[in-house]
Design a protein around this motif. Structure first.
Motif, PDB file in Angstrom:
ATOM      1  N   ILE A  57     110.026 -30.754  70.433  1.00  0.00           N
ATOM      2  CA  ILE A  57     108.459 -31.186  70.837  1.00  0.00           C
ATOM      3  C   ILE A  57     108.268 -31.731  69.579  1.00  0.00           C
ATOM      4  O   ILE A  57     107.551 -32.809  69.564  1.00  0.00           O
ATOM      5  N   SER A  58     108.131 -31.495  68.045  1.00  0.00           N
ATOM      6  CA  SER A  58     107.782 -32.119  66.983  1.00  0.00           C
ATOM      7  C   SER A  58     108.325 -33.436  66.729  1.00  0.00           C
ATOM      8  O   SER A  58     107.549 -34.163  66.501  1.00  0.00           O
ATOM      9  N   CYS A  59     109.644 -33.459  67.013  1.00  0.00           N
ATOM     10  CA  CYS A  59     110.311 -34.921  66.955  1.00  0.00           C
ATOM     11  C   CYS A  59     109.625 -35.859  68.003  1.00  0.00           C
ATOM     12  O   CYS A  59     109.596 -36.927  67.851  1.00  0.00           O
ATOM     13  N   ALA A  60     109.489 -35.158  69.141  1.00  0.00           N
ATOM     14  CA  ALA A  60     108.825 -36.242  70.173  1.00  0.00           C
ATOM     15  C   ALA A  60     107.465 -36.799  70.001  1.00  0.00           C
ATOM     16  O   ALA A  60     106.875 -37.878  70.006  1.00  0.00           O
ATOM     17  N   VAL A  61     106.629 -35.709  69.365  1.00  0.00           N
ATOM     18  CA  VAL A  61     105.276 -36.293  68.991  1.00  0.00           C
ATOM     19  C   VAL A  61     105.345 -37.070  68.006  1.00  0.00           C
ATOM     20  O   VAL A  61     104.557 -38.050  67.993  1.00  0.00           O
ATOM     21  N   ARG A  62     106.253 -36.972  66.920  1.00  0.00           N
ATOM     22  CA  ARG A  62     106.259 -37.953  65.656  1.00  0.00           C
ATOM     23  C   ARG A  62     106.759 -39.284  66.211  1.00  0.00           C
ATOM     24  O   ARG A  62     106.252 -40.220  65.775  1.00  0.00           O
ATOM     25  N   THR A  63     107.505 -39.366  67.128  1.00  0.00           N
ATOM     26  CA  THR A  63     108.067 -40.412  67.786  1.00  0.00           C
ATOM     27  C   THR A  63     106.857 -41.385  68.434  1.00  0.00           C
ATOM     28  O   THR A  63     106.612 -42.506  68.356  1.00  0.00           O
ATOM     29  N   ILE A  64     106.131 -40.411  69.301  1.00  0.00           N
ATOM     30  CA  ILE A  64     104.914 -41.105  70.144  1.00  0.00           C
ATOM     31  C   ILE A  64     103.799 -41.488  69.156  1.00  0.00           C
ATOM     32  O   ILE A  64     103.438 -42.589  69.221  1.00  0.00           O
ATOM     33  N   LEU A  65     103.482 -40.636  68.115  1.00  0.00           N
ATOM     34  CA  LEU A  65     102.262 -40.845  67.344  1.00  0.00           C
ATOM     35  C   LEU A  65     102.547 -41.819  65.984  1.00  0.00           C
ATOM     36  O   LEU A  65     101.907 -42.860  65.887  1.00  0.00           O
ATOM     37  N   PHE A  66     103.693 -41.765  65.418  1.00  0.00           N
ATOM     38  CA  PHE A  66     104.088 -42.577  64.418  1.00  0.00           C
ATOM     39  C   PHE A  66     104.941 -43.698  64.677  1.00  0.00           C
ATOM     40  O   PHE A  66     105.257 -44.419  63.698  1.00  0.00           O
ATOM     41  N   GLY A  67     105.783 -43.615  65.727  1.00  0.00           N
ATOM     42  CA  GLY A  67     106.785 -44.702  66.092  1.00  0.00           C
ATOM     43  C   GLY A  67     107.986 -44.518  65.268  1.00  0.00           C
ATOM     44  O   GLY A  67     108.640 -45.535  64.878  1.00  0.00           O
ATOM     45  N   THR A  68     108.333 -43.192  64.868  1.00  0.00           N
ATOM     46  CA  THR A  68     109.670 -43.097  64.130  1.00  0.00           C
ATOM     47  C   THR A  68     110.936 -43.458  64.948  1.00  0.00           C
ATOM     48  O   THR A  68     110.595 -43.561  66.283  1.00  0.00           O
ATOM     49  N   LYS A  69     111.900 -42.814  64.652  1.00  0.00           N
ATOM     50  CA  LYS A  69     113.354 -43.138  65.379  1.00  0.00           C
ATOM     51  C   LYS A  69     113.009 -42.767  66.886  1.00  0.00           C
ATOM     52  O   LYS A  69     112.726 -41.352  66.866  1.00  0.00           O
ATOM     53  N   ASN A  70     113.485 -43.276  67.741  1.00  0.00           N
ATOM     54  CA  ASN A  70     113.296 -42.921  69.055  1.00  0.00           C
ATOM     55  C   ASN A  70     114.319 -42.161  69.624  1.00  0.00           C
ATOM     56  O   ASN A  70     115.435 -42.775  69.929  1.00  0.00           O
ATOM     57  N   LYS A  71     114.186 -40.912  69.687  1.00  0.00           N
ATOM     58  CA  LYS A  71     115.304 -40.109  70.441  1.00  0.00           C
ATOM     59  C   LYS A  71     114.290 -39.264  71.572  1.00  0.00           C
ATOM     60  O   LYS A  71     114.586 -37.892  71.715  1.00  0.00           O
ATOM     61  N   LEU A  72     113.528 -39.876  72.392  1.00  0.00           N
ATOM     62  CA  LEU A  72     112.761 -39.265  73.104  1.00  0.00           C
ATOM     63  C   LEU A  72     113.563 -38.653  74.436  1.00  0.00           C
ATOM     64  O   LEU A  72     113.391 -37.615  75.008  1.00  0.00           O
ATOM     65  N   GLY A  73     114.711 -39.306  74.759  1.00  0.00           N
ATOM     66  CA  GLY A  73     115.598 -38.850  75.761  1.00  0.00           C
ATOM     67  C   GLY A  73     116.220 -37.569  75.367  1.00  0.00           C
ATOM     68  O   GLY A  73     116.201 -36.702  76.337  1.00  0.00           O
ATOM     69  N   LEU A  74     116.524 -37.503  74.159  1.00  0.00           N
ATOM     70  CA  LEU A  74     117.421 -36.158  73.810  1.00  0.00           C
ATOM     71  C   LEU A  74     116.288 -35.389  73.752  1.00  0.00           C
ATOM     72  O   LEU A  74     116.596 -34.274  73.914  1.00  0.00           O
ATOM     73  N   ASN A  75     115.206 -35.575  73.064  1.00  0.00           N
ATOM     74  CA  ASN A  75     114.133 -34.431  72.947  1.00  0.00           C
ATOM     75  C   ASN A  75     113.728 -33.797  74.267  1.00  0.00           C
ATOM     76  O   ASN A  75     113.727 -32.478  74.471  1.00  0.00           O
ATOM     77  N   PHE A  76     113.334 -34.548  75.184  1.00  0.00           N
ATOM     78  CA  PHE A  76     113.119 -34.089  76.558  1.00  0.00           C
ATOM     79  C   PHE A  76     114.213 -33.549  77.180  1.00  0.00           C
ATOM     80  O   PHE A  76     113.885 -32.576  78.025  1.00  0.00           O
ATOM     81  N   GLY A  77     115.346 -34.085  76.997  1.00  0.00           N
ATOM     82  CA  GLY A  77     116.431 -33.357  77.785  1.00  0.00           C
ATOM     83  C   GLY A  77     117.124 -31.987  77.254  1.00  0.00           C
ATOM     84  O   GLY A  77     117.094 -31.101  78.065  1.00  0.00           O
ATOM     85  N   ILE A  78     116.643 -31.757  75.966  1.00  0.00           N
ATOM     86  CA  ILE A  78     116.970 -30.343  75.590  1.00  0.00           C
ATOM     87  C   ILE A  78     115.793 -29.631  76.269  1.00  0.00           C
ATOM     88  O   ILE A  78     115.955 -28.391  76.573  1.00  0.00           O
ATOM     89  N   LEU A  79     114.439 -30.109  76.159  1.00  0.00           N
ATOM     90  CA  LEU A  79     113.342 -29.392  76.763  1.00  0.00           C
ATOM     91  C   LEU A  79     113.715 -29.064  78.180  1.00  0.00           C
ATOM     92  O   LEU A  79     113.368 -27.796  78.745  1.00  0.00           O
ATOM     93  N   LEU A  80     114.113 -29.929  79.038  1.00  0.00           N
ATOM     94  CA  LEU A  80     114.406 -29.699  80.451  1.00  0.00           C
ATOM     95  C   LEU A  80     115.715 -28.365  80.461  1.00  0.00           C
ATOM     96  O   LEU A  80     115.584 -27.884  81.391  1.00  0.00           O
ATOM     97  N   VAL A  81     116.606 -28.904  79.508  1.00  0.00           N
ATOM     98  CA  VAL A  81     117.590 -27.842  79.686  1.00  0.00           C
ATOM     99  C   VAL A  81     117.354 -26.454  79.552  1.00  0.00           C
ATOM    100  O   VAL A  81     117.680 -25.526  80.040  1.00  0.00           O
ATOM    101  N   TRP A  82     116.298 -26.019  78.539  1.00  0.00           N
ATOM    102  CA  TRP A  82     115.691 -24.956  78.237  1.00  0.00           C
ATOM    103  C   TRP A  82     114.906 -24.361  79.651  1.00  0.00           C
ATOM    104  O   TRP A  82     114.975 -23.290  79.770  1.00  0.00           O
ATOM    105  N   THR A  83     114.196 -25.176  80.136  1.00  0.00           N
ATOM    106  CA  THR A  83     113.621 -25.107  81.471  1.00  0.00           C
ATOM    107  C   THR A  83     114.382 -24.795  82.377  1.00  0.00           C
ATOM    108  O   THR A  83     114.554 -23.670  83.218  1.00  0.00           O
ATOM    109  N   ALA A  84     115.657 -25.309  82.630  1.00  0.00           N
ATOM    110  CA  ALA A  84     116.684 -25.254  83.599  1.00  0.00           C
ATOM    111  C   ALA A  84     117.321 -23.855  83.556  1.00  0.00           C
ATOM    112  O   ALA A  84     117.485 -22.951  84.300  1.00  0.00           O
ATOM    113  N   ILE A  85     117.598 -23.508  82.116  1.00  0.00           N
ATOM    114  CA  ILE A  85     118.374 -22.258  81.801  1.00  0.00           C
ATOM    115  C   ILE A  85     117.376 -21.063  82.146  1.00  0.00           C
ATOM    116  O   ILE A  85     117.725 -20.039  82.718  1.00  0.00           O
TER     117      ILE A  85
END
Length: 115
Positions: A57-85
């Motif tokens: 979540i913190s990586c995704a927020v940093r990417t959205i707010l500050f334009g850091t290295k874009n790994k949004l797909g990986l970040n949201f994918g991990i969150l979705l895996v937690w939800t699925a589990i």
């Protein structure tokens, strides 16, 4: 919120009201300990943080707010895996606890009949 909320809900079913505070403390400490500094700087024991929700979540927020290295797909994918589990384990834990309560009720009923 969905990934952490469902994990807490699944453990609430399994641990009941008595064990949830202990799980919640461990979950919070485990998640927050990898968020205050980059994981590359932390000791190797903290590498588990790459798979934990707060870090992603913190990586995704940093990417959205500050334009850091874009790994949004990986970040949201991990969150979705937690939800699925959690969506898989929640009915499983409910089924286990239901079986436990039914067998306990049957044993109590048998004891009453034997007396």
């Amino acid at each position: 919120m969905l990934s952490l909320g469902l994990a807490l809900e699944a453990m609430f079913t399994l641990l009941t009201i008595r064990g949830v505070p202990f799980f919640l403390i461990l979950l919070i400490i485990g998640n927050v300990s990898v968020c205050f500094m980059p994981i590359d700087v932390l000791p190797h024991i903290y590498r588990y943080g790459y798979a934990f929700p707060f870090y992603n979540i913190s990586c995704a927020v940093r990417t959205i707010l500050f334009g850091t290295k874009n790994k949004l797909g990986l970040n949201f994918g991990i969150l979705l895996v937690w939800t699925a589990i959690s969506c898989i384990t929640l009915p499983l834990f409910q089924w286990m606890m239901r079986r436990k309560h039914i067998s306990g009720a049957m044993e109590a009923d048998e004891k009453v009949r034997d007396e």
